[in-house]
Design a protein around this motif. Structure first.
Motif, mmCIF file in Angstrom:
data_model
loop_
_atom_site.group_PDB
_atom_site.id
_atom_site.type_symbol
_atom_site.label_atom_id
_atom_site.label_comp_id
_atom_site.label_asym_id
_atom_site.label_seq_id
_atom_site.Cartn_x
_atom_site.Cartn_y
_atom_site.Cartn_z
ATOM 1 N N SER A 1 20.985 -60.390 -0.388
ATOM 2 C CA SER A 1 21.621 -60.449 -1.708
ATOM 3 C C SER A 1 20.640 -59.898 -2.739
ATOM 4 C CB SER A 1 22.014 -61.887 -2.047
ATOM 5 O OG SER A 1 20.887 -62.745 -2.011
ATOM 6 N N TYR A 2 21.178 -59.177 -3.719
ATOM 7 C CA TYR A 2 20.324 -58.483 -4.687
ATOM 8 C C TYR A 2 20.762 -58.751 -6.128
ATOM 9 C CZ TYR A 2 16.320 -55.436 -3.798
ATOM 10 O OH TYR A 2 15.048 -54.947 -3.607
ATOM 11 N N ILE B 1 21.889 -49.788 5.752
ATOM 12 C CA ILE B 1 23.126 -49.330 6.379
ATOM 13 C C ILE B 1 24.205 -49.147 5.321
ATOM 14 C CG2 ILE B 1 24.960 -49.944 8.002
ATOM 15 C CD1 ILE B 1 22.842 -51.525 9.576
ATOM 16 N N SER B 2 24.301 -50.121 4.421
ATOM 17 C CA SER B 2 25.305 -50.043 3.362
ATOM 18 C C SER B 2 24.962 -51.031 2.263
ATOM 19 C CB SER B 2 26.707 -50.347 3.908
ATOM 20 O OG SER B 2 26.765 -51.670 4.425
ATOM 21 N N GLY B 3 25.658 -50.902 1.147
ATOM 22 C CA GLY B 3 25.506 -51.824 0.028
ATOM 23 C C GLY B 3 26.786 -51.878 -0.779
ATOM 24 N N VAL B 4 27.036 -53.032 -1.381
ATOM 25 C CA VAL B 4 28.225 -53.236 -2.208
ATOM 26 C C VAL B 4 27.806 -53.999 -3.459
ATOM 27 C CG1 VAL B 4 30.453 -54.411 -2.399
ATOM 28 C CG2 VAL B 4 29.833 -53.265 -0.261
ATOM 29 N N ASN B 5 28.343 -53.592 -4.607
ATOM 30 C CA ASN B 5 28.074 -54.314 -5.850
ATOM 31 C C ASN B 5 29.378 -54.525 -6.605
ATOM 32 O OD1 ASN B 5 26.860 -55.581 -7.960
ATOM 33 N ND2 ASN B 5 25.853 -53.768 -8.798
ATOM 34 N N THR B 6 29.705 -55.791 -6.877
ATOM 35 C CA THR B 6 30.929 -56.104 -7.616
ATOM 36 C C THR B 6 30.684 -56.250 -9.113
ATOM 37 O OG1 THR B 6 30.586 -58.439 -7.083
ATOM 38 C CG2 THR B 6 32.081 -57.191 -5.663
ATOM 39 N N PRO C 1 31.132 -60.587 -13.204
ATOM 40 C CA PRO C 1 29.832 -60.629 -13.880
ATOM 41 C C PRO C 1 28.831 -61.626 -13.328
ATOM 42 C CG PRO C 1 31.402 -61.922 -15.119
ATOM 43 C CD PRO C 1 32.163 -61.344 -13.951
ATOM 44 N N HIS C 2 29.118 -62.197 -12.149
ATOM 45 C CA HIS C 2 28.199 -63.189 -11.589
ATOM 46 C C HIS C 2 27.246 -62.537 -10.590
ATOM 47 C CE1 HIS C 2 32.063 -65.250 -12.517
ATOM 48 N NE2 HIS C 2 31.250 -66.100 -13.116
ATOM 49 N N PRO C 3 26.020 -63.034 -10.477
ATOM 50 C CA PRO C 3 25.072 -62.465 -9.517
ATOM 51 C C PRO C 3 25.411 -62.847 -8.077
ATOM 52 C CG PRO C 3 24.107 -64.367 -10.610
ATOM 53 C CD PRO C 3 25.417 -64.113 -11.297
ATOM 54 N N THR C 4 25.090 -61.944 -7.154
ATOM 55 C CA THR C 4 25.290 -62.196 -5.728
ATOM 56 C C THR C 4 24.142 -63.052 -5.215
ATOM 57 O OG1 THR C 4 26.386 -60.062 -5.500
ATOM 58 C CG2 THR C 4 25.636 -61.125 -3.477
ATOM 59 N N MET D 1 31.486 -61.746 6.945
ATOM 60 C CA MET D 1 30.335 -62.262 6.207
ATOM 61 C C MET D 1 30.836 -62.995 4.966
ATOM 62 S SD MET D 1 27.006 -60.178 4.774
ATOM 63 C CE MET D 1 27.919 -59.071 3.700
ATOM 64 N N VAL D 2 30.304 -64.191 4.755
ATOM 65 C CA VAL D 2 30.584 -64.959 3.543
ATOM 66 C C VAL D 2 29.586 -64.538 2.475
ATOM 67 C CG1 VAL D 2 30.638 -67.263 2.530
ATOM 68 C CG2 VAL D 2 31.491 -66.902 4.864
ATOM 69 N N VAL D 3 30.086 -64.185 1.304
ATOM 70 C CA VAL D 3 29.231 -63.756 0.195
ATOM 71 C C VAL D 3 29.491 -64.677 -0.997
ATOM 72 C CG1 VAL D 3 28.635 -61.896 -1.398
ATOM 73 C CG2 VAL D 3 29.208 -61.365 0.986
ATOM 74 N N ALA D 4 28.463 -65.423 -1.376
ATOM 75 C CA ALA D 4 28.595 -66.379 -2.478
ATOM 76 C C ALA D 4 28.024 -65.793 -3.756
ATOM 77 C CB ALA D 4 27.879 -67.679 -2.137
ATOM 78 N N ASP D 5 28.825 -65.784 -4.811
ATOM 79 C CA ASP D 5 28.328 -65.486 -6.149
ATOM 80 C C ASP D 5 27.910 -66.802 -6.803
ATOM 81 O OD1 ASP D 5 28.888 -62.842 -5.778
ATOM 82 O OD2 ASP D 5 30.552 -62.743 -7.198
ATOM 83 N N GLU D 6 26.832 -66.752 -7.586
ATOM 84 C CA GLU D 6 26.335 -67.964 -8.242
ATOM 85 C C GLU D 6 26.841 -68.041 -9.677
ATOM 86 O OE1 GLU D 6 22.201 -70.409 -9.243
ATOM 87 O OE2 GLU D 6 22.101 -68.470 -8.234
#
Length: 375
Positions: A194-195, A214-219, A224-227, A243-248
């Motif tokens: 997470s970045y 390999i790859s990257g995704v940015n929402t 507007p929440h950080p990954t 993959m579960v991706v939690a935004d804080e």
């Protein structure tokens, strides 16, 4: 009075608030949010009667709010907190022998430039960390070899091109929030990183000395929440790798509704695709902006099958079943009372032990030991 579904509180530990909990055998390790308390070690052999064994303290201006233990080695982060205190203490990792948990012994301190280390993964040999480093803007990803815990050695590092200022790289984010590696997690020969406001990356670490993206995704900035965390599920679900991706729910780029969690299909690692989301019922009734720490924080890095516990800030512990990754569902929860002097709970982390018991820490004060019928 705590609200519950398929859960029961076994005990409450009154202690300073923290950032992470971890259990090794029948010993609980608590990483605290604020000095002077750095790490508390607790005997939970009888989970209804936890016993504090000892504490490791830190000087002003630093905290060690994360802790991981494997093979009798405890790693805690040293990270700058505020501007008080002695700068010479320095950022990095404290590496301890905890073969006798009541008597932790400092083996060495691994030092890094700048603010220090934020989060990390540790498998008993390698640590996958997010340090600040000399010559770089923001935290990067790094792999340390602790084969000899007294002499940690860097194996490899990775950063988003543009972070290496000393290397002459062009920095393209003058009008954007700086990049910051937040939390690397390893599964097999992949590192899921997470970045923060720069999304997430999947790295190939089959050659640890040369991690490759390999790859990257940015929402962001659409969301507007950080990954915060990228939790890859080892076994396929419905024939898909997910993959579960939690935004804080902090550090919002603009006023927004509470953060939630995503599920991505990463069957094709070169093209991760979101296939579902989850938000606790009632947290976001109309999409209107809300203050921070109402929504998602992070999943437990330990889970069983498709059952994943989450720390959901003001809504406490939520337990999800993602057997159908296209339609995750909540099957249990434990909403603790707010700590004394606070209006809301602030559940910051949760972990699970080998007995299936859950340990939920509040950012402000206290740890709850929780039993559930769904594990």
């Amino acid at each position: 009075m705590a609200r519950t579904k398929n859960t029961k509180q076994l005990a409450h530990i009154d202690c300073p608030g923290g950032g992470q909990v971890w259990v090794d055998g029948t010993t609980l390790y608590i990483g605290h949010m604020r000095q002077p308390t750095g790490t508390t070690i607790v005997d939970v052999a009888d989970p209804a009667r936890p016993k504090i064994l000892t504490k490791v303290e830190l000087p002003a201006g630093w905290h060690s709010h994360k802790v991981r233990v494997a093979n009798d080695i405890m790693i805690v982060n040293h990270e700058r907190q505020g501007t008080d205190g002695v700068a010479e203490f320095g950022g990095g990792l404290g590496i301890y022998d905890v073969s006798k948990p009541a008597e932790p012994k400092l083996i060495t301190k691994w030092r890094t430039h700048g603010k220090g280390v934020h989060r990390y993964d540790f498998d008993g040999r390698y640590a996958y960390i997010s340090p600040t480093a000399e010559g770089y803007i923001g935290n990067i990803a790094m792999i340390l070899d602790l084969k000899d815990p007294a002499k940690p050695e860097e194996v490899g590092r990775w950063w988003i091109p543009g972070q290496w200022k000393a290397g002459g790289e062009d920095y393209p984010w003058d009008n954007w929030t700086p990049p910051r590696c937040h939390h690397p997690l390893r599964v097999g020969d992949r590192l899921y990183v997470s970045y923060w406001h720069h999304g997430f990356y999947i790295l190939d670490i089959s050659d640890m000395s040369k991690p490759k993206a390999i790859s990257g995704v940015n929402t962001s900035p659409t969301f507007p929440h950080p990954t915060h965390t990228c939790l890859a599920i080892p076994e396929p679900l419905k024939g898909r790798k997910v993959m579960v991706v939690a935004d804080e729910d902090v550090a919002k780029l603009w006023p927004a509704a509470p953060a939630f969690t995503w599920i991505y299909d990463i069957t094709n690692e070169h093209l991760p695709i979101p296939i579902s989301t989850f938000q606790v019922e009632g947290v976001d009734p109309d999409g209107a902006p809300q203050p921070p720490m109402r929504g998602c924080h992070q999943p437990s890095e330990r889970f069983k099958g498709t059952i994943i516990p989450f720390a959901w800030f003001a809504k406490g512990l939520r337990i999800l079943d993602i057997a159908d990754p296209f339609a995750p569902k909540e099957i249990a929860f434990f909403e603790p009372d707010p700590p004394e002097g606070f209006e809301l709970a602030s559940s910051n982390d949760v972990t699970m032990d080998s007995r299936g018991l859950l340990y939920l820490i509040d950012r402000q004060r206290g740890v709850d030991i929780v039993e559930t019928s769904v594990l």
